[in-house]
Design a protein around this motif. Structure first.
Motif, PDB file in Angstrom:
ATOM      1  N   UNK A   1     -30.854 -51.057  -9.430  1.00 30.13           N
ATOM      2  CA  UNK A   1     -30.147 -50.914  -8.153  1.00 30.13           C
ATOM      3  C   UNK A   1     -29.288 -49.677  -8.166  1.00 30.13           C
ATOM      4  N   UNK A   2     -28.856 -49.269  -6.973  1.00 30.88           N
ATOM      5  CA  UNK A   2     -27.972 -48.101  -6.892  1.00 30.88           C
ATOM      6  C   UNK A   2     -27.287 -48.074  -5.523  1.00 30.88           C
ATOM      7  N   UNK A   3     -26.199 -47.310  -5.441  1.00 29.78           N
ATOM      8  CA  UNK A   3     -25.520 -47.050  -4.160  1.00 29.78           C
ATOM      9  C   UNK A   3     -25.026 -45.609  -4.188  1.00 29.78           C
ATOM     10  N   UNK A   4     -25.206 -44.887  -3.086  1.00 33.20           N
ATOM     11  CA  UNK A   4     -24.665 -43.520  -2.997  1.00 33.20           C
ATOM     12  C   UNK A   4     -23.690 -43.470  -1.822  1.00 33.20           C
ATOM     13  N   UNK A   5     -22.514 -42.902  -2.066  1.00 28.27           N
ATOM     14  CA  UNK A   5     -21.519 -42.806  -0.997  1.00 28.27           C
ATOM     15  C   UNK A   5     -20.762 -41.490  -1.093  1.00 28.27           C
ATOM     16  N   UNK A   6     -20.220 -41.058   0.036  1.00 28.85           N
ATOM     17  CA  UNK A   6     -19.502 -39.776   0.102  1.00 28.85           C
ATOM     18  C   UNK A   6     -18.196 -39.972   0.869  1.00 28.85           C
ATOM     19  N   UNK A   7     -17.281 -39.019   0.687  1.00 31.13           N
ATOM     20  CA  UNK A   7     -16.027 -39.027   1.473  1.00 31.13           C
ATOM     21  C   UNK A   7     -15.973 -37.725   2.239  1.00 31.13           C
ATOM     22  N   UNK A   8     -15.665 -37.826   3.519  1.00 30.26           N
ATOM     23  CA  UNK A   8     -15.501 -36.631   4.349  1.00 30.26           C
ATOM     24  C   UNK A   8     -14.209 -36.783   5.145  1.00 30.26           C
ATOM     25  N   UNK A   9     -13.195 -36.000   4.780  1.00 21.61           N
ATOM     26  CA  UNK A   9     -11.918 -35.956   5.521  1.00 21.61           C
ATOM     27  C   UNK A   9     -11.379 -37.352   5.827  1.00 21.61           C
ATOM     28  N   UNK A  10     -11.246 -38.193   4.807  1.00 24.21           N
ATOM     29  CA  UNK A  10     -10.628 -39.507   5.003  1.00 24.21           C
ATOM     30  C   UNK A  10     -11.566 -40.565   5.537  1.00 24.21           C
TER      31      UNK A  10
ATOM     32  N   UNK B   1     -17.891 -24.898  15.066  1.00 24.21           N
ATOM     33  CA  UNK B   1     -17.978 -25.667  16.319  1.00 24.21           C
ATOM     34  C   UNK B   1     -18.467 -27.092  16.032  1.00 24.21           C
ATOM     35  N   UNK B   2     -19.477 -27.186  15.172  1.00 20.58           N
ATOM     36  CA  UNK B   2     -20.041 -28.510  14.847  1.00 20.58           C
ATOM     37  C   UNK B   2     -19.000 -29.389  14.167  1.00 20.58           C
ATOM     38  N   UNK B   3     -18.255 -28.797  13.214  1.00 23.05           N
ATOM     39  CA  UNK B   3     -17.208 -29.567  12.534  1.00 23.05           C
ATOM     40  C   UNK B   3     -16.160 -30.065  13.536  1.00 23.05           C
ATOM     41  N   UNK B   4     -15.808 -29.222  14.518  1.00 20.46           N
ATOM     42  CA  UNK B   4     -14.825 -29.646  15.537  1.00 20.46           C
ATOM     43  C   UNK B   4     -15.365 -30.814  16.339  1.00 20.46           C
ATOM     44  N   UNK B   5     -16.653 -30.743  16.708  1.00 21.15           N
ATOM     45  CA  UNK B   5     -17.253 -31.832  17.497  1.00 21.15           C
ATOM     46  C   UNK B   5     -17.315 -33.113  16.677  1.00 21.15           C
ATOM     47  N   UNK B   6     -17.599 -32.987  15.367  1.00 19.05           N
ATOM     48  CA  UNK B   6     -17.627 -34.174  14.485  1.00 19.05           C
ATOM     49  C   UNK B   6     -16.249 -34.831  14.445  1.00 19.05           C
TER      50      UNK B   6
ATOM     51  N   UNK C   1     -11.103 -45.375  -1.863  1.00 15.93           N
ATOM     52  CA  UNK C   1      -9.641 -45.532  -1.953  1.00 15.93           C
ATOM     53  C   UNK C   1      -8.951 -44.400  -1.217  1.00 15.93           C
ATOM     54  N   UNK C   2      -7.988 -44.754  -0.385  1.00 13.77           N
ATOM     55  CA  UNK C   2      -7.248 -43.733   0.350  1.00 13.77           C
ATOM     56  C   UNK C   2      -7.919 -43.319   1.649  1.00 13.77           C
ATOM     57  N   UNK C   3      -9.132 -43.831   1.913  1.00 13.31           N
ATOM     58  CA  UNK C   3      -9.819 -43.495   3.177  1.00 13.31           C
ATOM     59  C   UNK C   3      -9.422 -44.517   4.245  1.00 13.31           C
ATOM     60  N   UNK C   4      -9.011 -44.025   5.403  1.00  9.91           N
ATOM     61  CA  UNK C   4      -8.626 -44.937   6.483  1.00  9.91           C
ATOM     62  C   UNK C   4      -9.833 -45.466   7.240  1.00  9.91           C
ATOM     63  N   UNK C   5     -10.926 -44.677   7.189  1.00  8.22           N
ATOM     64  CA  UNK C   5     -12.109 -45.063   7.976  1.00  8.22           C
ATOM     65  C   UNK C   5     -13.341 -45.222   7.074  1.00  8.22           C
TER      66      UNK C   5
ATOM     67  N   UNK D   1     -13.860 -38.517  13.851  1.00  6.06           N
ATOM     68  CA  UNK D   1     -12.619 -38.362  13.089  1.00  6.06           C
ATOM     69  C   UNK D   1     -12.767 -37.566  11.814  1.00  6.06           C
ATOM     70  N   UNK D   2     -13.962 -37.081  11.485  1.00  5.17           N
ATOM     71  CA  UNK D   2     -14.158 -36.322  10.238  1.00  5.17           C
ATOM     72  C   UNK D   2     -15.325 -35.358  10.409  1.00  5.17           C
ATOM     73  N   UNK D   3     -15.135 -34.121   9.925  1.00  3.39           N
ATOM     74  CA  UNK D   3     -16.226 -33.136   9.968  1.00  3.39           C
ATOM     75  C   UNK D   3     -17.302 -33.501   8.949  1.00  3.39           C
ATOM     76  N   UNK D   4     -18.537 -33.029   9.182  1.00  3.96           N
ATOM     77  CA  UNK D   4     -19.578 -33.193   8.160  1.00  3.96           C
ATOM     78  C   UNK D   4     -19.400 -32.167   7.033  1.00  3.96           C
ATOM     79  N   UNK D   5     -18.649 -31.093   7.293  1.00  2.00           N
ATOM     80  CA  UNK D   5     -18.328 -30.116   6.240  1.00  2.00           C
ATOM     81  C   UNK D   5     -19.547 -29.658   5.462  1.00  2.00           C
ATOM     82  N   UNK D   6     -19.609 -29.979   4.138  1.00  2.00           N
ATOM     83  CA  UNK D   6     -20.707 -29.469   3.299  1.00  2.00           C
ATOM     84  C   UNK D   6     -22.075 -30.022   3.672  1.00  2.00           C
ATOM     85  N   UNK D   7     -22.112 -31.054   4.537  1.00  2.00           N
ATOM     86  CA  UNK D   7     -23.418 -31.606   4.932  1.00  2.00           C
ATOM     87  C   UNK D   7     -24.114 -30.720   5.968  1.00  2.00           C
TER      88      UNK D   7
END
Ligand SMILES: CC(C)(COP(=O)(O)OP(=O)(O)OC[C@H]1O[C@@H](n2cnc3c(N)ncnc32)[C@H](O)[C@@H]1OP(=O)(O)O)[C@@H](O)C(=O)NCCC(=O)NCCS
Length: 293
Positions: free
Chosen positions: A75-84, A174-179, A115-119, A184-190
């Motif tokens: 089994x496995x799980x992959x997760x990321x954090x983007x701006x909270x 522009x895309x990050x602003x729309x995200x 941890x520390x992510x509000x969303x 509530x969070x940009x996709x940034x490196x994505x």
């Protein structure tokens, strides 16, 4: 069972496990009026591997595997954090080993990265075992709809595409602003990853801004816009440029504008899975991506 962080050499094994687990699930839950589920194409597999290697680059602490004592991945799980915002990208346990508590432990490890992510956001399958795990982890389930069928080309509004252009890396800010505005969070490196994998459309006028990524098959895999009208223009452009048979996925009740477009194009409306959210409401004028949300 042993649990450890995912390593780059695990990624192709995780891809095979994931295809096996989702095919097994699809065979259990697929609608009889839809085509039979198939294993992933080579193209889909390559995109999965590239995306997961990217998660290991940006968020090694969010990616975990469970193995047998002999080292075989179960089994496995992959997760990321983007701006909270914590995002569960994907999660699977080998068929035959499910329902025995392995998924709980691997998800709990991935959740330490929240941890520390509000969303929190994830796109849940219809597997009741997955849904139970997410409810217990404090997520609220918002049913996802999809529209599918043969496009009525006579319904495509005149002037579709005139306010839409091809996007590029120069549009990332522009895309990050729309995200941020939509979820509530940009996709940034994505964004660089998505710009490599997908075609990008942008609309940026005085009346509103938005962008959409389209798969090689021409389906929208992510769309964000400041206003309904811009979102609809982007979706109509994707439909107009796409094949005869199309599917628009990941539509929640907050995105009735997309249901309106799909209905006008004579696509049929169905439901599949959930947008699971923690600490936020369903984004509007936004069609999420299944893994990058
Ligand atoms: C979702 C998945 C990763 C969970 O892993 P797992 O090892 O099966 O999960 P667990 O055994 O830890 O937990 C399953 C929970 O569902 C319960 N459950 C088991 N069978 C069930 C069933 N048929 N219906 C409803 N609940 C069920 C279990 O009792 C457990 O809850 P509990 O811990 O409160 O008792 C795994 O089932 C899977 O790979 N499914 C297919 C792929 C998928 O849907 N992935 C998620 C993508 S969003």
């Amino acid at each position: 069972m042993l649990f450890r962080p995912m390593r780059p050499e695990d990624v192709p094994v995780a891809e095979r496990l994931s295809d096996e687990a989702f095919l097994d699930l699809d065979r259990r839950v697929f609608r009889r009026d839809q085509p039979d589920p198939q294993p992933r194409t080579d193209d889909h597999r390559a995109g999965w591997v590239e995306r997961t290697r990217h998660f290991l680059d940006t968020d090694a602490a969010g990616c975990w595997v469970a193995t047998d004592p002999d080292g075989t991945m179960v089994g496995f799980a992959t997760s990321i954090r983007r701006e909270g915002t914590w995002i569960l990208a994907t999660y699977a346990v080998r068929p035959g080993q499910q329902g025995r508590g392995i998924g709980k432990q691997v998800l709990d490890l991935a959740l330490t990265h929240s941890r520390g992510c509000l969303r929190g956001m994830l796109s849940a399958s219809d597997d009741p075992k997955a849904v139970r795990r997410y409810l217990v982890a404090g997520f609220t389930m918002h049913p996802q709809m999809y529209l599918t069928g043969s496009v009525d080309r006579t319904a495509i509004p005149a002037g579709t595409g005139t306010r839409v252009r091809e996007g590029s890396a120069a549009d990332t800010e522009l895309m990050d602003s729309l995200d941020r505005r939509a979820r509530g969070a940009a996709h940034g490196p994505d964004h660089p990853l998505m710009q490599r994998l997908f075609r990008c459309l942008v609309s940026d006028t005085a009346a509103g801004s938005g962008y959409a990524y389209l798969s090689r098959a021409g389906s929208v895999v992510l769309l964000a816009a400041s206003h309904r009208r811009t979102a609809q223009q982007l979706l109509w452009t994707a439909i107009a440029d796409g094949p005869a048979e199309q599917t628009v996925g990941h539509v929640t009740a907050a995105n009735d504008w997309a249901v309106d477009v799909g209905t006008a194009a004579r696509l049929d409306l169905h439901t599949s899975g959930y947008l699971a959210l923690r600490g936020m409401r369903p984004p509007t004028t936004y069609l999420h991506n299944g893994a990058l949300l």
